[in-house]
Write a protein that holds these residues in place. Structure first.
Motif, mmCIF file in Angstrom:
data_model
loop_
_atom_site.group_PDB
_atom_site.id
_atom_site.type_symbol
_atom_site.label_atom_id
_atom_site.label_comp_id
_atom_site.label_asym_id
_atom_site.label_seq_id
_atom_site.Cartn_x
_atom_site.Cartn_y
_atom_site.Cartn_z
ATOM 1 N N ALA A 194 59.283 29.612 52.728
ATOM 2 C CA ALA A 194 58.764 28.739 51.387
ATOM 3 C C ALA A 194 59.469 29.453 50.088
ATOM 4 C CB ALA A 194 57.393 29.090 50.934
ATOM 5 N N ASP A 195 60.161 28.683 49.265
ATOM 6 C CA ASP A 195 60.991 29.141 48.262
ATOM 7 C C ASP A 195 60.158 28.966 46.695
ATOM 8 O OD1 ASP A 195 61.404 26.619 47.920
ATOM 9 O OD2 ASP A 195 63.575 26.885 48.290
ATOM 10 N N TYR A 196 59.027 28.201 46.826
ATOM 11 C CA TYR A 196 58.518 27.916 45.250
ATOM 12 C C TYR A 196 57.471 29.295 45.119
ATOM 13 C CZ TYR A 196 53.933 26.822 47.668
ATOM 14 O OH TYR A 196 52.982 27.071 48.305
ATOM 15 N N ILE A 197 57.483 30.014 45.859
ATOM 16 C CA ILE A 197 56.916 31.348 45.453
ATOM 17 C C ILE A 197 57.933 32.482 45.507
ATOM 18 C CG2 ILE A 197 54.823 33.042 45.694
ATOM 19 C CD1 ILE A 197 53.451 30.652 47.076
ATOM 20 N N PRO A 198 58.591 32.734 44.598
ATOM 21 C CA PRO A 198 59.773 33.678 44.754
ATOM 22 C C PRO A 198 59.488 34.867 45.791
ATOM 23 C CG PRO A 198 59.515 33.221 42.506
ATOM 24 C CD PRO A 198 58.018 32.616 43.253
ATOM 25 N N HIS A 241 44.018 44.085 52.368
ATOM 26 C CA HIS A 241 44.284 44.005 50.976
ATOM 27 C C HIS A 241 44.999 42.910 50.380
ATOM 28 C CE1 HIS A 241 42.937 48.261 51.485
ATOM 29 N NE2 HIS A 241 43.846 48.115 52.327
ATOM 30 N N ILE A 242 44.935 42.882 49.126
ATOM 31 C CA ILE A 242 45.760 41.761 48.224
ATOM 32 C C ILE A 242 47.166 42.350 47.750
ATOM 33 C CG2 ILE A 242 45.659 40.537 46.183
ATOM 34 C CD1 ILE A 242 42.698 40.061 46.734
ATOM 35 N N ASP A 243 48.105 41.602 47.998
ATOM 36 C CA ASP A 243 49.340 42.001 47.512
ATOM 37 C C ASP A 243 49.584 41.292 45.822
ATOM 38 O OD1 ASP A 243 52.329 42.069 46.817
ATOM 39 O OD2 ASP A 243 52.868 42.010 48.751
ATOM 40 N N ALA A 244 49.267 42.189 44.946
ATOM 41 C CA ALA A 244 49.323 41.762 43.645
ATOM 42 C C ALA A 244 50.693 41.035 43.228
ATOM 43 C CB ALA A 244 48.882 42.726 42.758
ATOM 44 N N SER A 245 51.805 41.792 43.875
ATOM 45 C CA SER A 245 53.121 41.177 43.526
ATOM 46 C C SER A 245 53.324 39.505 43.939
ATOM 47 C CB SER A 245 54.138 42.006 43.806
ATOM 48 O OG SER A 245 54.202 41.795 45.232
ATOM 49 N N VAL A 246 52.632 39.271 45.188
ATOM 50 C CA VAL A 246 52.783 37.863 45.558
ATOM 51 C C VAL A 246 51.707 37.285 44.490
ATOM 52 C CG1 VAL A 246 52.128 36.160 47.463
ATOM 53 C CG2 VAL A 246 53.198 38.552 47.893
ATOM 54 N N ALA A 247 50.512 37.657 44.315
ATOM 55 C CA ALA A 247 49.729 36.866 43.349
ATOM 56 C C ALA A 247 50.497 36.512 41.970
ATOM 57 C CB ALA A 247 48.563 37.454 42.957
ATOM 58 N N ALA A 248 51.050 37.402 41.423
ATOM 59 C CA ALA A 248 51.835 37.334 40.264
ATOM 60 C C ALA A 248 52.957 36.432 40.420
ATOM 61 C CB ALA A 248 52.367 38.697 39.666
ATOM 62 N N SER A 249 53.709 36.549 41.476
ATOM 63 C CA SER A 249 54.857 35.589 41.559
ATOM 64 C C SER A 249 54.333 34.230 41.707
ATOM 65 C CB SER A 249 55.560 35.956 42.979
ATOM 66 O OG SER A 249 56.494 35.155 43.508
ATOM 67 N N GLU A 250 53.203 33.729 42.154
ATOM 68 C CA GLU A 250 52.618 32.599 42.353
ATOM 69 C C GLU A 250 52.226 31.996 41.023
ATOM 70 O OE1 GLU A 250 49.974 31.129 45.499
ATOM 71 O OE2 GLU A 250 50.093 29.125 44.884
ATOM 72 N N LYS A 251 51.531 32.871 40.181
ATOM 73 C CA LYS A 251 51.111 32.788 38.957
ATOM 74 C C LYS A 251 52.399 32.274 38.028
ATOM 75 C CE LYS A 251 48.076 34.275 35.514
ATOM 76 N NZ LYS A 251 48.617 34.651 34.208
ATOM 77 N N ALA A 252 53.304 32.801 38.306
ATOM 78 C CA ALA A 252 54.638 32.377 37.092
ATOM 79 C C ALA A 252 55.128 31.192 37.524
ATOM 80 C CB ALA A 252 55.892 33.543 37.517
ATOM 81 N N THR A 253 55.005 30.667 38.830
ATOM 82 C CA THR A 253 55.812 29.456 39.156
ATOM 83 C C THR A 253 54.766 28.295 39.836
ATOM 84 O OG1 THR A 253 55.929 30.253 41.541
ATOM 85 C CG2 THR A 253 57.835 30.676 39.779
ATOM 86 N N GLY A 254 53.515 28.715 39.655
ATOM 87 C CA GLY A 254 52.477 27.845 40.418
ATOM 88 C C GLY A 254 52.175 26.498 39.541
#
Ligand code: DON
Length: 307
Positions: free
Chosen positions: A28-32, A154-167
């Motif tokens: 998947a490339d839409y979440i950096p 746990h939650i990987d906060a960097s993945v959540a932030a990455s999706e927030k930026a491009t979602g």
């Protein structure tokens, strides 16, 4: 010797075969953050009704469970609010992509099912009622940890932030749902919670163990009633792979739920719970090699629910 005694050899041969073939699909490339994952990875773990956990491949590597989290969020909502969710979300396959907005207008803001993104956003909105986002996320995490018998999830906060930026599509869906009055919380609050639940990380071992309650295995903690367990499995079978759900059911005969991180949770009622991971995706956004592994496992074991 029963067929299940051959399972460790079968899984090792399966892992060796997919690794040697090297055909992985596209990450998947839409979440950096997900675009950076090496596609050449594979793991499978099978939790059996007799308590054994059998794995092959990178079964202790953590990956982003993404949409598999929708199953656990749904289980939490049904446990806390019962069937009232179905006033706001349907139970039919959509036949469209996971992030499609198409049917929402025609169907007046009531998503077809809780596994497409629009339905998952409404489910998360319900979970947020009377809760802070942190509490709603803890509820999902605790359900998973209790199911797996493992607190190291746990939650990987960097993945959540990455999706927030491009979602942007999810932002559009949340706002559209709100315009139909089918979100009670603000789109921002729902999206923030949803991106974090999708960013939960697990290994295939943890995924298989956490799915035991959905498969109704004897050693699973009692987190769900029998009726809810059956209904969630029915939704996984009919809607768990989006517009690829028919193909997945045809190939495996089993309820499954995919995520764009390349994970698949497979439920074999009364017999097993299976975690599979390979990050390369097929055209429907489901793990390409993971789907093939699920199909080969179902054929080897004869586990199709259709006999
Ligand atoms: O909402 C999204 O786009 C992602 N966080 C989850 C999508 C997903 O996993 C679809 N599954 N195959």
């Amino acid at each position: 010797m029963t067929r299940l005694d051959d399972l460790p050899d079968f899984l090792n041969a399966l892992a060796a075969d997919v690794m040697s073939r090297g055909e992985w699909g596209k990450v998947a490339d839409y979440i950096p953050e997900l675009a950076r994952v090496d596609p050449a990875q594979f793991a499978i773990s099978v939790a059996l009704a007799d308590g054994r956990l059998i794995s092959a491949g990178q079964s202790r590597t953590r990956f982003s469970i993404q949409s598999i989290s929708k199953v656990y969020a749904l289980a939490c909502v049904l446990s806390r609010f019962g069937d009232s969710l179905w006033n706001r979300v349907g139970r039919e396959p959509s036949g469209d992509r996971f992030d499609s907005i198409l049917l929402l207008e025609q169907e007046h803001g009531r998503p077809r099912n809780p596994f497409i993104n629009a339905g998952a956003l409404v489910t998360t909105d319900v979970l947020l009622a009377g809760r802070a986002p942190k509490e709603a996320l803890s509820e999902i995490l605790q359900f998973i940890r209790d199911g797996a018998g493992d607190d190291d999830i746990h939650i990987d906060a960097s993945v959540a932030a990455s999706e927030k930026a491009t979602g942007f599509r999810n932002v559009a869906l949340a706002n559209y749902l709100r315009s139909f009055d089918n979100l009670r919380e603000t789109p921002d609050r729902v999206l923030g919670t949803y991106f974090h639940q999708c960013a939960i990380e697990m290994t295939t071992e943890q995924l298989a163990l956490s799915g035991r309650c959905l498969a109704g295995l004897p050693d699973a903690p009692m987190l769900l009633s029998e009726v809810r367990r059956r209904r969630i499995a029915a939704l996984m079978m009919t809607c768990g792979h989006y517009d690829g759900s028919g193909d997945f059911a045809f190939r495996t005969g089993l309820p499954g739920k995919s995520g764009v991180g390349g994970g698949i949770l497979l439920v074999v009622p009364g017999r097993a719970s299976v975690g599979i991971w390979s990050p390369g995706l097929n055209a429907w956004g489901n793990s390409m090699v993971g789907t093939e592994a699920a199909e080969r496992l179902a054929r080897f074991t004869g586990w199709s629910v259709f006999g």
